[in-house]
Design a protein around this motif. Structure first.
Motif, mmCIF file in Angstrom:
data_model
loop_
_atom_site.group_PDB
_atom_site.id
_atom_site.type_symbol
_atom_site.label_atom_id
_atom_site.label_comp_id
_atom_site.label_asym_id
_atom_site.label_seq_id
_atom_site.Cartn_x
_atom_site.Cartn_y
_atom_site.Cartn_z
ATOM 1 N N ASN A 1 -4.783 2.409 0.365
ATOM 2 C CA ASN A 1 -4.841 1.391 1.414
ATOM 3 C C ASN A 1 -4.962 -0.040 0.907
ATOM 4 O OD1 ASN A 1 -6.836 3.889 2.750
ATOM 5 N ND2 ASN A 1 -4.866 3.391 3.659
ATOM 6 N N ARG A 2 -5.547 -0.209 -0.254
ATOM 7 C CA ARG A 2 -5.751 -1.549 -0.789
ATOM 8 C C ARG A 2 -4.465 -2.104 -1.396
ATOM 9 N NH1 ARG A 2 -10.515 -3.414 1.347
ATOM 10 N NH2 ARG A 2 -12.084 -1.740 1.270
ATOM 11 N N THR A 3 -4.410 -3.399 -1.504
ATOM 12 C CA THR A 3 -3.255 -4.074 -2.106
ATOM 13 C C THR A 3 -3.675 -4.834 -3.362
ATOM 14 O OG1 THR A 3 -3.587 -5.960 -0.638
ATOM 15 C CG2 THR A 3 -2.053 -4.250 0.083
ATOM 16 N N THR A 4 -4.681 -4.299 -4.025
ATOM 17 C CA THR A 4 -5.163 -4.861 -5.294
ATOM 18 C C THR A 4 -5.379 -3.716 -6.279
ATOM 19 O OG1 THR A 4 -7.450 -4.726 -4.487
ATOM 20 C CG2 THR A 4 -6.298 -6.841 -4.208
ATOM 21 N N PRO B 1 0.829 -1.214 0.000
ATOM 22 C CA PRO B 1 0.000 0.000 0.000
ATOM 23 C C PRO B 1 0.856 1.255 0.000
ATOM 24 C CG PRO B 1 -0.015 -1.025 2.175
ATOM 25 C CD PRO B 1 0.703 -1.977 1.264
ATOM 26 N N ASP C 1 -9.170 5.160 -0.554
ATOM 27 C CA ASP C 1 -9.000 3.807 -0.013
ATOM 28 C C ASP C 1 -8.450 2.861 -1.079
ATOM 29 O OD1 ASP C 1 -9.444 1.803 2.148
ATOM 30 O OD2 ASP C 1 -10.842 0.970 0.676
ATOM 31 N N ALA C 2 -8.990 2.956 -2.297
ATOM 32 C CA ALA C 2 -8.553 2.063 -3.375
ATOM 33 C C ALA C 2 -7.091 2.302 -3.740
ATOM 34 C CB ALA C 2 -9.449 2.243 -4.599
#
Length: 465
Positions: A448-451, A373, A444-445
Motif C-alpha cells: 500500500n505504501r509508495t515509499t 503501490p 501495508d509497507a
C-alpha cells in the motif's frame, strides 16, 4: 501478460490515477450496463450469469471481412425487460432471445442493449443469438492485430474480446467457450482449448476449438495464419499443441521445453488446471505476450523466461482470476516471481537472495521505483510496478514465512479459488492465517505504501545479515 523489457522500464515513471466511481443504476427490471469495477466501471453487465459462449465466425484474411454469429447461454439473476452485452465489433444485423426476434441498440463505448420480446424471469435459463458482419478493425494489441503475413490474431488485456464477439466482459463472469471458424483452405486457425475439428471442404477450412473449463473474455483468442505445428504430450497424456507463424519458427526450441515447464510449475502450484496446453507464436509488432488460456500468444521477442511467465499465469490469472483489476498483483506478481526468481533458482542454481539484495540496493533511493503501490495501483497503472516490484514482495514474504509455509500456503490458496476469482484482500487474510506473527505492517509497507519499506520488512528471515 509480459511486456518487452524496454517498455516495462519506460512505464516505471507513470503516475497514479484515482479510481473511477461506479455509475448508479437502480432500475430493477433492467440489467446494469456495468458492474462498477473501480477502474472500468462499465465493463460487464448486470442481471444475468453466462454459462457458455458458442462463437461462429467466417474470416477472410485479404479483405479482413468478418461474419459472425454468437450464441450466449445464460441464466437471469433478476427480472429483465432489457439487458446489455459488451460489443465493439462489426455491424449487428440481428438479435434473438430464446429464438424470438429482439430489439437492440448500440450505445456508449461498447454497449449492445437488448430488449427481448418477452420478459426474462429470474432463475431461468435463456439464450441470446447475435448475428454481425463487417470488416475487422486493426486494434494493434487491443483486439484484432494484423500480421505482416496477412494473418490476424486477437490479443489484449484487459480488453480484446469485444472486438470479435459479444459477451459479458467482466472478471466476475467466467464461462466455457466454443469457437467454430471458417477461413480459406490455405489458412490455419488456432484458439483456446482442445481442437475437435480441422477439415477442408472445397475452398474452405472449418475448425472447431472447445474450452471445457470456464474462462474470461480477454483470455479467449483466435489466430489465423499459415501456421506450422508442434504437437507434444506430457507424461500424463495431456495434449500440447503449439503453432508458429511463418517467421516465428526460431521459437520452436523454446516451446519444446513446455512439458518441462509445466512439470516445474505444477510442483509449485498444484495440478495443471486445464486439459490441454500450448502456445501461439505470432509474427507482428507486438509489445507484450499474453496468457490466453491454455495457449498463450507469444510476441516475436519471446524467450524462455517469457514462456515460464505466461505458463505461470495459467494458475495465476487464468484458473484463479482477479475480482477487480485493482487485484492485478495476484496475476503479475506471481507470474513474474515464477519466471524471474523461482525458475533461475531451482533450474539454474542462481543465488536469488543475492539478486534480491542487489536490486534493493540499486533502487533504494529511487523514488520512482516505489511510487506506484502493488495493491490498487490505479487505473492505467495496472501493468507497471507488479512486474518489477512484485517479485521482490513475494520473495520477502517467502522469507518472512519460510519456504515450507510459503509454498504450501500459495498452493492451498490457488486450489481453494480454482476456476474462480480472488482478491488481494483475501490473499492477505489467508497468508496471515498461516503466520503466528502479525503481518499487517509487512503487507501495508509492501502493498500500500509508495515509499521504500523499512528494513525489518525488506530483510526478513534469511535475508537478514
Amino acid at each position: 501478460m509480459r511486456w518487452s523489457g524496454w517498455l516495462c522500464v519506460a512505464m516505471m515513471g507513470a503516475s497514479v490515477a484515482a479510481p473511477i466511481s461506479a455509475p448508479a443504476h437502480a432500475d430493477p427490471l433492467v440489467g446494469a450496463p456495468g458492474l462498477g469495477d473501480p477502474y472500468y466501471p462499465l465493463d460487464g453487465n448486470g442481471g444475468y450469469d453466462v454459462g457458455h459462449y458458442e462463437v461462429t465466425i467466417d474470416y477472410d484474411p485479404p479483405s479482413h471481412q468478418l461474419t459472425g454469429a454468437t450464441r450466449v447461454d445464460a441464466v437471469a439473476t433478476q427480472p429483465l425487460l432489457m439487458f446489455n452485452l459488451d460489443f465493439d465489433g462489426p455491424e449487428v444485423r440481428m438479435v434473438s432471445v430464446n429464438n424470438l426476434p429482439a430489439a437492440f441498440d448500440r450505445n456508449g463505448e461498447h454497449e449492445l442493449t437488448v430488449t427481448p420480446l418477452l420478459p426474462l424471469l429470474p432463475g431461468l435459463p435463456f439464450t441470446v443469438t447475435i448475428d454481425y458482419a463487417g470488416q475487422a478493425r486493426n486494434a494493434e494489441g487491443a483486439g484484432w492485430t494484423f500480421a505482416p503475413s496477412g494473418g490476424a490474431f486477437v490479443a489484449g488485456e484487459p480488453h480484446s474480446a469485444t472486438t470479435w464477439y459479444p459477451l459479458n466482459d467482466t472478471t466476475l463472469d467466467k464461462a466455457t467457450f466454443t469457437l467454430h471458424a471458417s477461413v480459406p483452405a490455405e489458412w490455419e486457425v488456432v484458439s483456446n482449448g482442445v481442437r475437435t475439428e480441422n477439415a477442408v471442404t472445397g475452398a474452405k477450412r472449418n475448425v472447431t476449438w472447445e474450452s471445457h473449463q470456464p474462462m474470461l473474455g480477454y483470455l479467449t483468442t483466435v489466430a489465423i495464419d499459415h501456421y506450422s505445428y508442434l504437437e507434444q504430450r506430457r507424461a500424463n497424456g495431456t495434449p500440447l499443441i503449439s503453432a508458429f507463424a511463418p517467421n516465428a519458427e526460431r521459437n520452436r526450441d523454446t516451446e519444446q521445453r513446455l512439458p518441462e515447464i509445466l512439470d516445474f510449475e505444477e510442483a509449485l502450484y498444484g495440478p495443471y488446471p486445464f486439459d490441454t496446453a500450448g502456445g501461439i507464436y505470432v509474427d507482428a509488432d507486438l509489445e507484450f505476450s499474453l496468457e490466453t488460456q491454455t495457449r498463450p500468444i507469444y510476441a516475436p521477442w519471446t524467450d524462455l523466461q517469457t514462456v515460464v511467465h505466461e505458463i505461470a499465469h495459467q494458475w495465476w490469472g487464468d484458473s484463479v482470476s482477479v475480482r477487480q483489476w485493482s487485484d492485478i498483483c495476484l496475476n503479475e506478481c506471481f507470474a513474474s516471481y515464477t519466471a524471474d526468481y523461482l525458475w533461475p533458482e531451482r533450474m539454474d542454481g542462481k543465488d536469488v537472495d543475492a539478486d534480491y539484495r542487489e536490486t534493493i540496493q540499486k533502487y533504494r533511493a529511487d523514488q520512482k521505483f516505489w511510487d506506484i503501490p502493488l495493491e490498487n495501483p490505479g487505473v492505467g497503472n495496472e501493468f507497471t510496478a507488479v512486474y518489477y516490484r512484485g517479485p521482490l514482495f513475494l520473495h520477502a514474504l517467502r522469507k518472512q514465512l519460510g519456504d515450507d509455509v510459503f509454498f504450501a500456503a500459495v498452493r492451498e490458496f490457488n486450489a481453494a479459488h480454482a476456476y474462480g476469482n480472488a482478491s488481494m484482500a483475501e490473499f492477505r487474510t489467508f497468508m496471515q492465517s498461516k503466520s503466528p506473527a502479525d503481518l499487517s505492517g509487512f503487507f501495508d509497507a509492501w502493498l500500500n505504501r509508495t515509499t521504500l519499506p523499512p528494513d525489518e520488512y525488506l530483510f526478513p528471515g534469511a535475508l537478514r545479515g
